[in-house]
Design an enzyme around this catalytic site. Structure first.
Site, PDB file in Angstrom:
ATOM      1  N   HIS A 101       0.864  -1.177   0.000  1.00 39.99           N
ATOM      2  CA  HIS A 101       0.000   0.000   0.000  1.00 39.99           C
ATOM      3  C   HIS A 101       0.904   1.232   0.000  1.00 39.99           C
ATOM      4  O   HIS A 101       1.974   1.223   0.604  1.00 39.99           O
ATOM      5  CB  HIS A 101      -0.859   0.073   1.261  1.00 39.99           C
ATOM      6  CG  HIS A 101      -1.837  -1.034   1.445  1.00 39.99           C
ATOM      7  ND1 HIS A 101      -1.509  -2.238   2.019  1.00 39.99           N
ATOM      8  CD2 HIS A 101      -3.166  -1.104   1.151  1.00 39.99           C
ATOM      9  CE1 HIS A 101      -2.587  -3.009   2.081  1.00 39.99           C
ATOM     10  NE2 HIS A 101      -3.602  -2.348   1.565  1.00 39.99           N
ATOM     11  N   ASP A 104       1.844   2.456   3.462  1.00 40.39           N
ATOM     12  CA  ASP A 104       2.633   1.532   4.271  1.00 40.39           C
ATOM     13  C   ASP A 104       4.120   1.698   3.981  1.00 40.39           C
ATOM     14  O   ASP A 104       4.947   1.602   4.886  1.00 40.39           O
ATOM     15  CB  ASP A 104       2.220   0.079   4.001  1.00 40.39           C
ATOM     16  CG  ASP A 104       0.811  -0.197   4.470  1.00 40.39           C
ATOM     17  OD1 ASP A 104       0.409   0.361   5.503  1.00 40.39           O
ATOM     18  OD2 ASP A 104       0.107  -0.961   3.796  1.00 40.39           O
TER      19      ASP A 104
END
Length: 437
Positions: A101, A104
């Site tokens: 992601h 992230d």
């Protein structure tokens, strides 16, 4: 290679008799199964979010994981420190792909511009590591569910500027996925759903979600991104109901809004069970529609009612998965993606390896067992025989569109009763599968 895991060497295949816990007993990447190397069937992928960002916290307690590379760091400095650790992990594990992601790998900035700049900094590091190691990006995605702005959803938010911010974030995420040579891009709604219908205009929200996805398709074409788009079904958590609740709901949505030509499904076992289905069911639904794209390799605890994201160790589960995947032609742009996290009590860095080795071996066994079942032919032969009445006579005419209610009524009035049913032999078939497992 740096040594953030000094007690772990590159994981090797040592065979079923090995007692080395950090070796593969069944995953031999070069072993040929149904004409292809095992690595090509399974296309294993490590995930950045649970592997690097999972700290062992849950709703009842704070972090427990020991992660020396995180100590004393925060923000962009922490994000930079994690990149070489992750690629050392993937190298030693021997996975050919990874997934992430956007938020992230790089943290939220104070503004979208700052977030984009920080993401670009990390993407340059990811690209350098990909070039160094040969590890490829399976798919990227945007995290549209953690930040408070997405409390009511992103594409389905009642706030039009939140929709716009989400669109800008996905635009950037598609761009960096394209830059990194990603083979796909995944949409997981997260908060695209509702907690109560009292405050929800469902029709409008679904139309907005479809518009969002069409805008993504248009932009991918504009920049030349040819990777596969995926939707990942999940029924609930954090919302009471999510619009991408299961494979059938996703397919219905994609068909209704003319999106099916552009999307396949990324299926997850824990999401399937939360929806009241088995992973075998979800693979069949997606496969029958020509929309089986990729899978997240995990499982849930059937005694717990939330998304526990445990590593897969159930050989029946992995056999069912691989039977379905082989049946529908195998994985191409997708893979077996470890959206899994070690337990809160498994605190050492080495536990990350134990977890992945076990999951990879479980899927390798599932692949070999599924191939053996297919080669044996008895299961497939039984199913074909069960539907034999559709191969000729009235069954074949119905499937060919040559019968009507009137003609079928005439036939049954003449015969008086349908032919006797045969046994489904469920117990026989369960015993048959046990012969291989």
């Amino acid at each position: 290679m740096s040594e953030h895991f000094p007690n772990v060497t590159k994981i090797a295949y040592e065979g079923p008799k090995s007692r080395n816990p950090l070796s593969f007993k069944h995953y031999n990447p070069d072993e040929i199964v149904e004409g292809r190397p095992m690595r090509e069937h399974l296309r294993f992928s490590g995930v950045y979010w649970h592997t690097m960002c999972g700290q062992g916290a849950d709703m009842f307690g704070g972090p427990t994981a020991i992660r020396p590379w995180d100590t004393g760091r925060s923000g962009l400095d922490l994000a930079k420190a994690r990149v070489p650790v992750f690629f050392e992990f993937c190298e030693k594990l021997g996975v050919p792909f990874y997934a992430f992601h956007d938020r992230d790998v790089a943290p939220h900035g104070q503004t979208l511009r700052e977030s984009n700049e920080w993401l670009d900094t990390i993407v340059a590091m990811l690209k350098a590591q990909q070039e160094r190691t040969g590890i490829k990006l399976l798919w990227g995605t945007a995290q549209l569910f953690v930040h408070p702005r997405y409390m009511h959803g992103a594409a389905t938010s009642p706030n039009a500027e939140v929709f716009a911010f989400g669109a800008a974030q996905v635009k950037k995420a598609i761009e960096v996925t394209h830059e990194l040579g990603g083979e796909g891009y995944t949409f997981w709604g997260g908060r695209e759903g509702y907690s109560t219908l009292w405050n929800t205009d469902m029709k409008r929200e679904l139309e907005h979600l479809a518009r969002f996805l069409h805008l993504a398709v248009d932009y991918a074409k504009e920049i030349g991104f040819k990777g596969q788009f995926y939707i990942e079904p999940k029924p609930k958590e954090p919302t009471k109901h999510q619009y991408d609740s299961d494979a059938a709901a996703c397919l219905n949505f994609l068909r209704e809004f003319d999106l099916l030509p552009h999307f396949k499904l990324n299926l997850e076992t824990n999401h399937a069970t939360l929806a009241g289905h088995s992973m075998q069911h979800e693979i069949e639904v997606a496969g029958a529609a020509g929309a089986l794209g990729s899978i997240d390799a995990n499982t849930g605890d059937l005694l717990l009612g939330w998304d526990t994201d445990q590593f897969p160790t159930d050989i029946y589960l992995t056999t069912q998965c691989m039977l379905g995947i082989l049946k529908y032609g195998g994985l191409t742009t997708g893979g077996v993606n470890f959206d899994s996290k070690v337990r809160r009590e498994s605190i050492d860095p080495e536990d990350l390896f134990h977890a992945h080795v076990g999951g990879m071996d479980a899927f390798a066994r599932g692949l070999k067992i599924a191939s053996a079942i297919r080669a044996d032919g008895r299961l497939d032969g039984f199913v074909k025989q069960r539907y034999a009445s559709w191969e000729s006579g009235v069954g074949a005419r119905i499937e060919a569109g040559k019968e009507s209610f009137r003609s079928l009524e005439t036939l049954m009035l003449e015969k008086g009763e349908a032919a006797a049913n045969s046994s489904g032999r469920q117990e026989f078939l369960e015993n048959l599968i046990n012969e291989f497992i």
